[in-house]
Design a protein around this motif. Structure first.
Motif, PDB file in Angstrom:
ATOM      1  N   ALA A   1       0.413   3.744   8.160  1.00 21.07           N
ATOM      2  CA  ALA A   1       0.149   3.954   6.862  1.00 21.07           C
ATOM      3  C   ALA A   1      -1.379   3.056   6.295  1.00 21.07           C
ATOM      4  CB  ALA A   1       0.737   4.612   5.734  1.00 21.07           C
TER       5      ALA A   1
ATOM      6  N   SER B   1       1.575  -1.316   0.356  1.00 21.82           N
ATOM      7  CA  SER B   1      -0.111  -0.102  -0.417  1.00 21.82           C
ATOM      8  C   SER B   1       0.930   1.502  -0.193  1.00 21.82           C
ATOM      9  CB  SER B   1      -0.687   0.183   1.469  1.00 21.82           C
ATOM     10  OG  SER B   1      -0.304   0.353   2.044  1.00 21.82           O
ATOM     11  N   VAL B   2       0.556   2.387  -1.349  1.00 16.27           N
ATOM     12  CA  VAL B   2       1.005   3.772  -0.638  1.00 16.27           C
ATOM     13  C   VAL B   2       0.219   4.493  -0.676  1.00 16.27           C
ATOM     14  CG1 VAL B   2       0.580   4.161  -3.722  1.00 16.27           C
ATOM     15  CG2 VAL B   2       2.145   5.303  -1.920  1.00 16.27           C
ATOM     16  N   THR B   3      -0.083   5.454   1.247  1.00 14.66           N
ATOM     17  CA  THR B   3      -0.660   6.512   1.054  1.00 14.66           C
ATOM     18  C   THR B   3      -0.299   7.804   1.313  1.00 14.66           C
ATOM     19  OG1 THR B   3      -0.949   6.447   3.402  1.00 14.66           O
ATOM     20  CG2 THR B   3      -2.330   4.947   2.357  1.00 14.66           C
ATOM     21  N   TYR B   4      -0.515   8.884   1.458  1.00 10.56           N
ATOM     22  CA  TYR B   4      -0.192  10.102   1.676  1.00 10.56           C
ATOM     23  C   TYR B   4       0.683  10.066   3.061  1.00 10.56           C
ATOM     24  CZ  TYR B   4      -3.193  12.798  -1.557  1.00 10.56           C
ATOM     25  OH  TYR B   4      -3.171  12.778  -2.738  1.00 10.56           O
ATOM     26  N   PHE B   5       0.578   9.511   3.479  1.00  9.83           N
ATOM     27  CA  PHE B   5       1.277   9.066   5.473  1.00  9.83           C
ATOM     28  C   PHE B   5       2.974   8.367   4.395  1.00  9.83           C
ATOM     29  CE2 PHE B   5      -2.836   9.405   7.744  1.00  9.83           C
ATOM     30  CZ  PHE B   5      -2.277  10.267   8.340  1.00  9.83           C
ATOM     31  N   LYS B   6       2.705   7.742   4.291  1.00  9.99           N
ATOM     32  CA  LYS B   6       3.760   6.759   3.569  1.00  9.99           C
ATOM     33  C   LYS B   6       4.790   7.954   3.024  1.00  9.99           C
ATOM     34  CE  LYS B   6       2.871   2.603   3.093  1.00  9.99           C
ATOM     35  NZ  LYS B   6       3.084   0.555   2.359  1.00  9.99           N
ATOM     36  N   VAL B   7       4.074   8.335   2.361  1.00  9.00           N
ATOM     37  CA  VAL B   7       4.835   9.933   1.540  1.00  9.00           C
ATOM     38  C   VAL B   7       5.502  10.622   2.347  1.00  9.00           C
ATOM     39  CG1 VAL B   7       5.216  10.769  -0.684  1.00  9.00           C
ATOM     40  CG2 VAL B   7       3.447   9.085  -1.337  1.00  9.00           C
ATOM     41  N   ILE B   8       4.628  11.660   3.395  1.00  7.89           N
ATOM     42  CA  ILE B   8       5.420  12.694   4.288  1.00  7.89           C
ATOM     43  C   ILE B   8       6.160  11.768   4.788  1.00  7.89           C
ATOM     44  CG2 ILE B   8       4.259  13.831   6.013  1.00  7.89           C
ATOM     45  CD1 ILE B   8       1.316  13.676   4.524  1.00  7.89           C
TER      46      ILE B   8
END
Length: 287
Positions: free
Chosen positions: A287, A113-120
């Motif tokens: 995330a 999974s990839v989410t905004y939380f992971k990117v940030i």
């Protein structure tokens, strides 16, 4: 979960041992070579399966063990220098924030999974490595002091990524000890080559204290790898989640140890860096 807890404890212990290497003037390379020989012996002695030496080169993980063995020697040496020159907490932050690398590859290779939380979280972790590694200078920034933490960051990330790839694709559940032993055997081989070259250039006694230090290091080093492999096999976590739980815990515990045991001093930047490291890795985890 028990395997993950033990991996965290033994990983933290490695940073503490490296710090004592500096205090007791241990020859890091010699101790590292002995450490890998000890880990190599443990891998064979504690193997869960019977095997023949002739079968080992035919194992699908054999080539991966060679690559990881070479990487282990290089990164272990960098880790030791980081702990000695920058402190235990900085070494743990630089090494464990490298979790962003296997997280990225987990998304690419395993469709995690990839989410905004992971990117940030990834971006915050990168910033935290710099802030936690910088030492205050009166006039100019000591850029040389950042070299080992940066090398440790990328080296540790590459090891975690490679280890996960080999484990997922090639290592059977009952071969964790044997695989770890062979991996450490190749690390010992590469370490001995480097030591041989140095010995030819400058002859000096090996030193009993270096042997003892290597034995003390080898036992927790072996179990750190075995327990993280076991955790990957049995926890059911995505690799991004597993590595983040492991790494944030090591950062927190190592920081506490550095403060309490070694009375390490932190500038405001260092404190912000450690705080951001924890925040970044938690964001990736949830995330």
């Amino acid at each position: 979960m028990i395997y993950l807890i033990f991996s965290i404890l033994f990983s933290t212990l490695l940073f503490v041992i490296f710090k004592y290497f500096d205090i007791y003037k241990i020859d890091t390379l010699k101790a590292i070579v002995v450490n890998y020989l000890v880990a190599f012996g443990l891998g064979f002695g504690l193997s869960e399966i019977t095997f023949s030496f002739n079968e080992i080169p035919q194992k699908p993980w054999f080539f991966g063990a060679i690559i990881l063995g070479a990487l282990f020697v290089a990164v272990f040496f960098v880790m030791a220098n980081t702990a000695q020159q920058n402190g235990v907490s900085v070494a743990s932050v630089a090494g464990k924030m490298s979790v962003v690398i296997p997280v990225v590859f987990g998304i690419i290779l395993y469709d995690e999974s990839v989410t905004y939380f992971k990117v940030i979280g990834v971006l915050i972790a990168l910033i935290s490595v710099y802030l936690a590694s910088v030492k205050e200078e009166k006039s100019t920034l000591n850029k040389a002091g950042l070299l080992f933490p940066i090398l440790l960051f990328f080296g540790s990330g590459i090891i975690d990524t490679t280890l996960k790839y080999v484990e997922v694709n090639f290592v059977k559940n009952n071969e964790a000890s044997l695989f770890s032993g062979i991996l450490f055997g190749f690390a010992a081989f590469f370490g001995l080559l480097i030591l041989l070259i140095k010995t030819i250039q400058k002859r000096e006694p090996f030193g009993l204290k270096n042997i003892i230090a290597g034995i003390v290091l080898g036992v927790p080093n072996y179990f750190t790898i075995v327990f993280i492999i076991k955790a990957m096999q049995k926890s059911g976590f995505e690799s991004s989640t597993l590595f983040t739980i492991n790494n944030v815990s090591v950062v927190v515990v190592s920081t506490i140890v550095g403060l309490l045991l070694f009375k390490e001093k932190f500038s405001l930047k260092n404190k912000i860096g450690v705080a951001l490291a924890i925040l970044g890795i938690v964001l990736v985890t949830i995330a």
